[in-house]
Design a protein around this motif. Structure first.
Motif, PDB file in Angstrom:
ATOM      1  N   SER A  53       0.822  -1.202   0.000  1.00  0.00           N
ATOM      2  CA  SER A  53       0.000   0.000   0.000  1.00  0.00           C
ATOM      3  C   SER A  53       0.860   1.257   0.000  1.00  0.00           C
ATOM      4  CB  SER A  53      -0.927  -0.016   1.224  1.00  0.00           C
ATOM      5  OG  SER A  53      -1.753   1.125   1.244  1.00  0.00           O
ATOM      6  N   ALA A  54       1.935   1.257   0.802  1.00  0.00           N
ATOM      7  CA  ALA A  54       2.835   2.415   0.850  1.00  0.00           C
ATOM      8  C   ALA A  54       3.446   2.676  -0.519  1.00  0.00           C
ATOM      9  CB  ALA A  54       3.931   2.178   1.885  1.00  0.00           C
ATOM     10  N   TRP A  55       3.811   1.605  -1.241  1.00  0.00           N
ATOM     11  CA  TRP A  55       4.381   1.762  -2.581  1.00  0.00           C
ATOM     12  C   TRP A  55       3.345   2.332  -3.541  1.00  0.00           C
ATOM     13  CZ3 TRP A  55       3.333  -1.078  -7.213  1.00  0.00           C
ATOM     14  CH2 TRP A  55       4.215  -0.778  -8.265  1.00  0.00           C
ATOM     15  N   GLN A  56       2.104   1.823  -3.471  1.00  0.00           N
ATOM     16  CA  GLN A  56       1.056   2.325  -4.364  1.00  0.00           C
ATOM     17  C   GLN A  56       0.747   3.800  -4.085  1.00  0.00           C
ATOM     18  OE1 GLN A  56      -2.130  -0.747  -3.839  1.00  0.00           O
ATOM     19  NE2 GLN A  56      -1.991  -0.886  -6.054  1.00  0.00           N
ATOM     20  N   TYR A  57       0.636   4.148  -2.813  1.00  0.00           N
ATOM     21  CA  TYR A  57       0.410   5.557  -2.473  1.00  0.00           C
ATOM     22  C   TYR A  57       1.570   6.427  -2.951  1.00  0.00           C
ATOM     23  CZ  TYR A  57      -3.711   5.124   0.581  1.00  0.00           C
ATOM     24  OH  TYR A  57      -4.976   4.932   1.074  1.00  0.00           O
ATOM     25  N   GLY A  58       2.800   5.913  -2.791  1.00  0.00           N
ATOM     26  CA  GLY A  58       3.980   6.683  -3.158  1.00  0.00           C
ATOM     27  C   GLY A  58       4.019   7.049  -4.638  1.00  0.00           C
ATOM     28  N   ARG A  59       3.378   6.252  -5.484  1.00  0.00           N
ATOM     29  CA  ARG A  59       3.346   6.541  -6.917  1.00  0.00           C
ATOM     30  C   ARG A  59       2.387   7.667  -7.265  1.00  0.00           C
ATOM     31  NH1 ARG A  59       1.648   1.275  -9.685  1.00  0.00           N
ATOM     32  NH2 ARG A  59       2.119   2.460 -11.565  1.00  0.00           N
ATOM     33  N   ARG A  60       1.396   7.903  -6.398  1.00  0.00           N
ATOM     34  CA  ARG A  60       0.330   8.856  -6.740  1.00  0.00           C
ATOM     35  C   ARG A  60       0.236  10.059  -5.796  1.00  0.00           C
ATOM     36  NH1 ARG A  60      -3.985   6.207  -9.295  1.00  0.00           N
ATOM     37  NH2 ARG A  60      -5.091   8.215  -9.184  1.00  0.00           N
ATOM     38  N   VAL A  61       0.706   9.907  -4.566  1.00  0.00           N
ATOM     39  CA  VAL A  61       0.570  10.972  -3.568  1.00  0.00           C
ATOM     40  C   VAL A  61       1.957  11.470  -3.195  1.00  0.00           C
ATOM     41  CG1 VAL A  61      -0.284  11.568  -1.266  1.00  0.00           C
ATOM     42  CG2 VAL A  61      -1.541   9.910  -2.664  1.00  0.00           C
ATOM     43  N   ARG A  62       2.185  12.748  -3.442  1.00  0.00           N
ATOM     44  CA  ARG A  62       3.505  13.325  -3.155  1.00  0.00           C
ATOM     45  C   ARG A  62       3.615  13.639  -1.664  1.00  0.00           C
ATOM     46  NH1 ARG A  62       7.275  15.434  -6.399  1.00  0.00           N
ATOM     47  NH2 ARG A  62       5.855  15.405  -8.180  1.00  0.00           N
ATOM     48  N   LEU A  63       4.656  13.096  -1.023  1.00  0.00           N
ATOM     49  CA  LEU A  63       4.885  13.308   0.400  1.00  0.00           C
ATOM     50  C   LEU A  63       6.287  13.880   0.627  1.00  0.00           C
ATOM     51  CD1 LEU A  63       3.473   9.947   1.831  1.00  0.00           C
ATOM     52  CD2 LEU A  63       2.394  12.194   2.011  1.00  0.00           C
ATOM     53  N   PRO A  64       6.482  14.659   1.711  1.00  0.00           N
ATOM     54  CA  PRO A  64       7.818  15.188   2.028  1.00  0.00           C
ATOM     55  C   PRO A  64       8.688  14.088   2.638  1.00  0.00           C
ATOM     56  CG  PRO A  64       6.242  15.879   3.693  1.00  0.00           C
ATOM     57  CD  PRO A  64       5.461  15.136   2.650  1.00  0.00           C
ATOM     58  N   SER A  65       9.284  13.279   1.790  1.00  0.00           N
ATOM     59  CA  SER A  65       9.953  12.053   2.231  1.00  0.00           C
ATOM     60  C   SER A  65      11.079  12.311   3.229  1.00  0.00           C
ATOM     61  CB  SER A  65      10.502  11.297   1.019  1.00  0.00           C
ATOM     62  OG  SER A  65       9.450  10.888   0.176  1.00  0.00           O
ATOM     63  N   LEU A  66      11.878  13.366   2.998  1.00  0.00           N
ATOM     64  CA  LEU A  66      12.992  13.628   3.903  1.00  0.00           C
ATOM     65  C   LEU A  66      12.495  13.979   5.305  1.00  0.00           C
ATOM     66  CD1 LEU A  66      15.462  15.615   1.613  1.00  0.00           C
ATOM     67  CD2 LEU A  66      15.639  13.250   2.407  1.00  0.00           C
ATOM     68  N   ARG A  67      11.378  14.704   5.388  1.00  0.00           N
ATOM     69  CA  ARG A  67      10.835  15.044   6.706  1.00  0.00           C
ATOM     70  C   ARG A  67      10.283  13.799   7.391  1.00  0.00           C
ATOM     71  NH1 ARG A  67       7.335  20.228   4.574  1.00  0.00           N
ATOM     72  NH2 ARG A  67       8.930  20.927   3.100  1.00  0.00           N
ATOM     73  N   LEU A  68       9.676  12.930   6.617  1.00  0.00           N
ATOM     74  CA  LEU A  68       9.117  11.712   7.188  1.00  0.00           C
ATOM     75  C   LEU A  68      10.199  10.708   7.569  1.00  0.00           C
ATOM     76  CD1 LEU A  68       5.975  11.081   4.947  1.00  0.00           C
ATOM     77  CD2 LEU A  68       6.020  11.813   7.333  1.00  0.00           C
ATOM     78  N   LEU A  69      11.401  10.880   7.020  1.00  0.00           N
ATOM     79  CA  LEU A  69      12.486   9.955   7.360  1.00  0.00           C
ATOM     80  C   LEU A  69      12.801  10.012   8.851  1.00  0.00           C
ATOM     81  CD1 LEU A  69      14.545   7.947   6.197  1.00  0.00           C
ATOM     82  CD2 LEU A  69      16.105   9.877   5.868  1.00  0.00           C
ATOM     83  N   TRP A  70      12.822  11.228   9.405  1.00  0.00           N
ATOM     84  CA  TRP A  70      13.048  11.372  10.847  1.00  0.00           C
ATOM     85  C   TRP A  70      11.896  10.746  11.634  1.00  0.00           C
ATOM     86  CZ3 TRP A  70      17.481  12.967  13.010  1.00  0.00           C
ATOM     87  CH2 TRP A  70      18.391  13.651  12.193  1.00  0.00           C
ATOM     88  N   ALA A  71      10.672  10.946  11.154  1.00  0.00           N
ATOM     89  CA  ALA A  71       9.515  10.346  11.826  1.00  0.00           C
ATOM     90  C   ALA A  71       9.585   8.829  11.760  1.00  0.00           C
ATOM     91  CB  ALA A  71       8.219  10.846  11.184  1.00  0.00           C
TER      92      ALA A  71
END
Length: 248
Positions: A53-71
């Motif tokens: 699911s995370a991979w499918q969302y990642g293809r369509r929904v843009r997220l601030p990946s670097l900020r979420l890396l700390w989370a």
């Protein structure tokens, strides 16, 4: 069990809460198995659907990946710490309080009809990173200690705290749920608490359900996710209320 795993994958891909389907199914179908093995098998099942699911969302929904890396890192640390604390703190304390917390989340979401309808992040990048990290740490800690409703708490915290809509929050929650599941499996697998003969086919069923759930969320958007969120949290209130207040 395969039907339960597929249903859980569908629900979990949209708003979380799949564990309320698979955990009772495992304990009901295999009453003589060790609880730790059932919980480990559940995590091995869930992480497959969550990753898909995370991979499918990642293809369509843009997220601030670097900020979420700390989370992501904070979530793993919190979950591992919570797993240790679970051996020190009786879970009965959480069982009694959890339905009330979920009810407050449900009522607030119902009252704020505009909550999570629009994606309007309102913090600077450093502040958003800090808040996301704190969210990951606190909810990861809770997941390690107790667990029910973790995905729903992630979504609500990001909608309310970061100003995200339900779709973006759900997409981010999948990544953070990966962290909590991985941290738990880091304990369960070395100790032999995963029944792979069951976990592998259940994981495939979970992926199938997750694929359907993710497509529904992406197709229908934030309003659909909000509606499913209210339904699932309502069911969680009933389930955790019964477990915490009435079950001996």
């Amino acid at each position: 069990m395969l039907l339960a795993a597929a249903s859980a994958g569908l629900v979990d891909a949209i708003v979380g809460g799949g564990g309320m389907i698979t955990v009772p199914a495992l304990f009901g179908l295999f009453p003589n198995a060790a609880p730790a093995t059932l919980l480990g098998t559940n995590k091995a099942t869930a992480i497959a659907g969550t990753a898909w699911s995370a991979w499918q969302y990642g293809r369509r929904v843009r997220l601030p990946s670097l900020r979420l890396l700390w989370a992501f890192g904070a979530t793993m640390a919190g979950s591992a710490t919570g797993a240790w604390l679970s051996t020190q703190v009786p879970s009965q304390h959480f069982r009694a309080v959890l339905p009330g917390v979920l009810a407050a989340v449900w009522l607030y979401t119902l009252w704020r009809k505009d909550l999570g309808q629009h994606h309007l992040p309102h913090w600077s990048a450093p502040v958003e990173t800090l808040l996301a990290t704190l969210i990951g740490l606190v909810i990861g800690l809770y997941d390690g200690i107790f667990g029910p409703g973790t995905g729903s708490f992630f979504i609500f915290a990001m909608v309310r705290g970061l100003g995200w809509d339900f779709l973006h929050a759900s997409a981010a929650a999948k990544r953070l749920n990966l962290a909590t599941n991985a941290a738990a499996l880091a304990f369960y697998i070395p100790h032999g608490h995963v029944a792979w003969a069951l976990a592998i086919p259940a994981a495939l069923a979970n992926i199938a359900g997750s694929s359907v759930g993710t497509r529904l969320a992406l197709k229908h958007g934030a309003q659909f996710v909000r509606t499913v969120f209210l339904v699932v949290v309502g069911l969680l209130i009933c389930k955790t209320g019964y477990d915490g207040w009435f079950r001996p």
